[in-house]
Enzyme design. Structure first.
Site, PDB file in Angstrom:
ATOM      1  CG  ASP A  38      12.998 -31.182  20.298  1.00 21.69           C
ATOM      2  OD1 ASP A  38      12.495 -32.241  20.038  1.00 21.69           O
ATOM      3  OD2 ASP A  38      13.106 -31.025  21.660  1.00 21.69           O
ATOM      4  CG  ASP A  62       7.520 -23.091  23.413  1.00 16.48           C
ATOM      5  OD1 ASP A  62       6.751 -23.915  22.659  1.00 16.48           O
ATOM      6  OD2 ASP A  62       7.224 -22.599  24.485  1.00 16.48           O
ATOM      7  CB  VAL A  63       6.361 -25.664  18.105  1.00 13.00           C
ATOM      8  CG1 VAL A  63       7.542 -25.976  16.984  1.00 13.00           C
ATOM      9  CG2 VAL A  63       5.826 -26.826  18.868  1.00 13.00           C
ATOM     10  CG  ASN A  86       6.242 -35.659  16.390  1.00 16.00           C
ATOM     11  OD1 ASN A  86       5.520 -36.744  16.576  1.00 16.00           O
ATOM     12  ND2 ASN A  86       7.329 -35.273  17.203  1.00 16.00           N
ATOM     13  CE1 TYR A 152      -0.949 -36.096  24.444  1.00 18.86           C
ATOM     14  CE2 TYR A 152      -2.776 -37.711  24.167  1.00 18.86           C
ATOM     15  CZ  TYR A 152      -1.268 -37.135  23.813  1.00 18.86           C
ATOM     16  OH  TYR A 152      -0.825 -37.822  22.966  1.00 18.86           O
ATOM     17  CE  LYS A 156      -1.608 -35.256  20.790  1.00 20.47           C
ATOM     18  NZ  LYS A 156      -0.744 -34.832  19.484  1.00 20.47           N
TER      19      LYS A 156
HETATM   20  P1  NAD Z   1       8.584 -37.606  22.850  1.00 18.34           P
HETATM   21  O1  NAD Z   1       8.629 -36.834  24.233  1.00 18.34           O
HETATM   22  O2  NAD Z   1       9.583 -38.794  22.911  1.00 18.34           O
HETATM   23  O3  NAD Z   1       9.223 -36.575  21.972  1.00 18.34           O
HETATM   24  C1  NAD Z   1       8.593 -35.175  21.758  1.00 18.34           C
HETATM   25  C2  NAD Z   1       9.533 -34.172  21.656  1.00 18.34           C
HETATM   26  O4  NAD Z   1       8.985 -33.005  21.219  1.00 18.34           O
HETATM   27  C3  NAD Z   1      10.665 -33.886  22.583  1.00 18.34           C
HETATM   28  O5  NAD Z   1      12.063 -33.954  21.933  1.00 18.34           O
HETATM   29  C4  NAD Z   1      10.332 -32.686  23.040  1.00 18.34           C
HETATM   30  O6  NAD Z   1      11.518 -32.115  23.516  1.00 18.34           O
HETATM   31  C5  NAD Z   1       9.705 -31.849  21.788  1.00 18.34           C
HETATM   32  N1  NAD Z   1       8.995 -30.844  22.528  1.00 18.34           N
HETATM   33  C6  NAD Z   1       7.967 -30.680  23.594  1.00 18.34           C
HETATM   34  N2  NAD Z   1       7.478 -29.501  23.637  1.00 18.34           N
HETATM   35  C7  NAD Z   1       8.076 -28.795  22.466  1.00 18.34           C
HETATM   36  C8  NAD Z   1       7.705 -27.553  22.268  1.00 18.34           C
HETATM   37  N3  NAD Z   1       6.762 -26.737  22.927  1.00 18.34           N
HETATM   38  N4  NAD Z   1       8.248 -27.234  21.144  1.00 18.34           N
HETATM   39  C9  NAD Z   1       9.217 -27.819  20.319  1.00 18.34           C
HETATM   40  N5  NAD Z   1       9.429 -29.001  20.729  1.00 18.34           N
HETATM   41  C10 NAD Z   1       8.892 -29.530  22.138  1.00 18.34           C
HETATM   42  O7  NAD Z   1       7.152 -37.740  22.561  1.00 18.34           O
HETATM   43  P2  NAD Z   1       6.554 -38.926  21.510  1.00 18.34           P
HETATM   44  O8  NAD Z   1       6.093 -39.821  22.203  1.00 18.34           O
HETATM   45  O9  NAD Z   1       7.645 -39.170  20.105  1.00 18.34           O
HETATM   46  O10 NAD Z   1       5.355 -37.847  20.641  1.00 18.34           O
HETATM   47  C11 NAD Z   1       5.431 -37.393  19.518  1.00 18.34           C
HETATM   48  C12 NAD Z   1       3.727 -37.054  19.340  1.00 18.34           C
HETATM   49  O11 NAD Z   1       3.219 -38.363  19.209  1.00 18.34           O
HETATM   50  C13 NAD Z   1       2.998 -35.949  20.222  1.00 18.34           C
HETATM   51  O12 NAD Z   1       2.458 -35.240  19.632  1.00 18.34           O
HETATM   52  C14 NAD Z   1       2.265 -37.024  20.997  1.00 18.34           C
HETATM   53  O13 NAD Z   1       1.207 -36.490  21.648  1.00 18.34           O
HETATM   54  C15 NAD Z   1       2.016 -38.098  19.974  1.00 18.34           C
HETATM   55  N6  NAD Z   1       1.729 -39.527  20.506  1.00 18.34           N
HETATM   56  C16 NAD Z   1       2.487 -40.396  21.130  1.00 18.34           C
HETATM   57  C17 NAD Z   1       2.084 -41.426  21.627  1.00 18.34           C
HETATM   58  C18 NAD Z   1       3.048 -42.601  22.323  1.00 18.34           C
HETATM   59  O14 NAD Z   1       2.755 -43.374  23.030  1.00 18.34           O
HETATM   60  N7  NAD Z   1       4.368 -42.247  22.412  1.00 18.34           N
HETATM   61  C19 NAD Z   1       0.887 -41.749  21.742  1.00 18.34           C
HETATM   62  C20 NAD Z   1      -0.151 -40.979  20.897  1.00 18.34           C
HETATM   63  C21 NAD Z   1       0.334 -39.880  20.406  1.00 18.34           C
END
Ligand code: NAD
Length: 248
Positions: A38, A62-63, A86, A152, A156
């Site tokens: 993370d 940072d990934v 993720n 976005y 995706k």
């Molecule tokens: P979240 O924001 O709760 O968690 C994401 C995590 O990724 C955070 O801890 C953040 O610090 C970390 N992160 C962000 N940028 C980063 C980077 N450059 N390097 C390393 N870590 C990084 O988000 P979430 O909702 O759990 O999202 C997870 C995945 O699910 C994402 O790919 C998101 O696009 C996808 N998604 C989420 C939803 C939703 O409704 N929550 C819907 C569709 C898709």
């Protein structure tokens, strides 16, 4: 399912929050050694403090940055069996004419380029061993517009193309690569169901009903299924895990 991932090392990016965190927790409970990545060190510290197990290795970085991906894969050690791409961020819901270069580059970097970099790093070892399980996080925004801004949505859609191409090239080598597309999930991500943007921007366009937001654990169930040997014939699939949103 206890022990489903015993002896497996699985990298989970964005494991400090939301879906990634729930996935890391579930994989650990099912016996995996989890490499949790993370960008937020405090979130990783909190995860370690809560779980406190030798099977959890945390790596801050940072990934989207190659050097940080190199450090992540090095921390995992020589054998990586599974990868959950993720980590992802939103795009301020900007429509095309309003996209800034900064948003475009950052969102594509974190949501798309990161997935290529991590896969590029772990695939050679997976090919050598003839075994690999990869799950990439897509989104409702990966199959249509109307769930986010244009950047976005583009990122995706590209995740799904990258997933299918990876599945095609490496399926014969014992590697399965699939995508999970969440609908609305309650996490820390900036989202329409807990902000005003949808009403202002997408409300007039989105005439469809979004099902009630899911819990992150429901997504962890979908992700772990694709990582496991319970999905042996599934490769290059996009699993809509969205409560049926894609049906409307
Ligand atoms: P979240 O924001 O709760 O968690 C994401 C995590 O990724 C955070 O801890 C953040 O610090 C970390 N992160 C962000 N940028 C980063 C980077 N450059 N390097 C390393 N870590 C990084 O988000 P979430 O909702 O759990 O999202 C997870 C995945 O699910 C994402 O790919 C998101 O696009 C996808 N998604 C989420 C939803 C939703 O409704 N929550 C819907 C569709 C898709």
């Amino acid at each position: 399912v206890a022990g489903r991932f015993a002896g497996r090392t699985i990298i989970v990016t964005g494991a400090g929050s939301g879906i990634g965190r729930a996935t890391a927790v579930r994989l650990l409970a099912e016996g995996a050694r989890v490499i949790a990545a993370d960008i937020s060190q405090p979130r990783l510290d909190e995860l370690s403090a809560e779980l406190g197990t030798d099977s959890l290795v945390t790596v801050a970085g940072d990934v989207s940055a190659q050097a940080d991906v190199d450090a992540l894969v090095a921390a995992a050690g020589p054998v990586v069996d599974g990868l959950v791409n993720n980590a992802g961020i939103m795009d301020a819901f900007l429509p095309t004419a309003e996209i800034t270069d900064e948003v475009w580059e950052r969102v594509l970097g974190v949501n798309l380029t990161s997935q290529m970099r991590t896969m590029r790093a772990v695939l050679p070892g997976m090919i050598t061993r003839g075994f690999g399980r990869i799950v990439n996080l897509a989104s409702e925004a990966g199959i249509r517009a109307g769930a986010s801004g244009s950047t976005y949505t583009a990122s995706k859609h590209a995740v799904i193309g990258l997933t299918k191409s990876t599945a095609l090239f490496y399926g014969p080598k014992g590697i399965r690569c699939n995508a999970v597309a969440p609908g609305a999930v309650i996490t820390n991500i900036e989202a329409p169901f807990h902000s005003a943007w949808a009403g202002e921007r997408l409300g007039p366009i989105m005439q469809t009903t979004i099902p009630a937001p899911a819990q992150a654990e429901e997504l962890a169930a979908s992700i772990s299924w694709l990582l496991s040997e319970d999905s042996p014939n599934v490769n290059g699939a996009v699993l809509m895990s969205d409560g049926g949103w894609s049906t409307v």
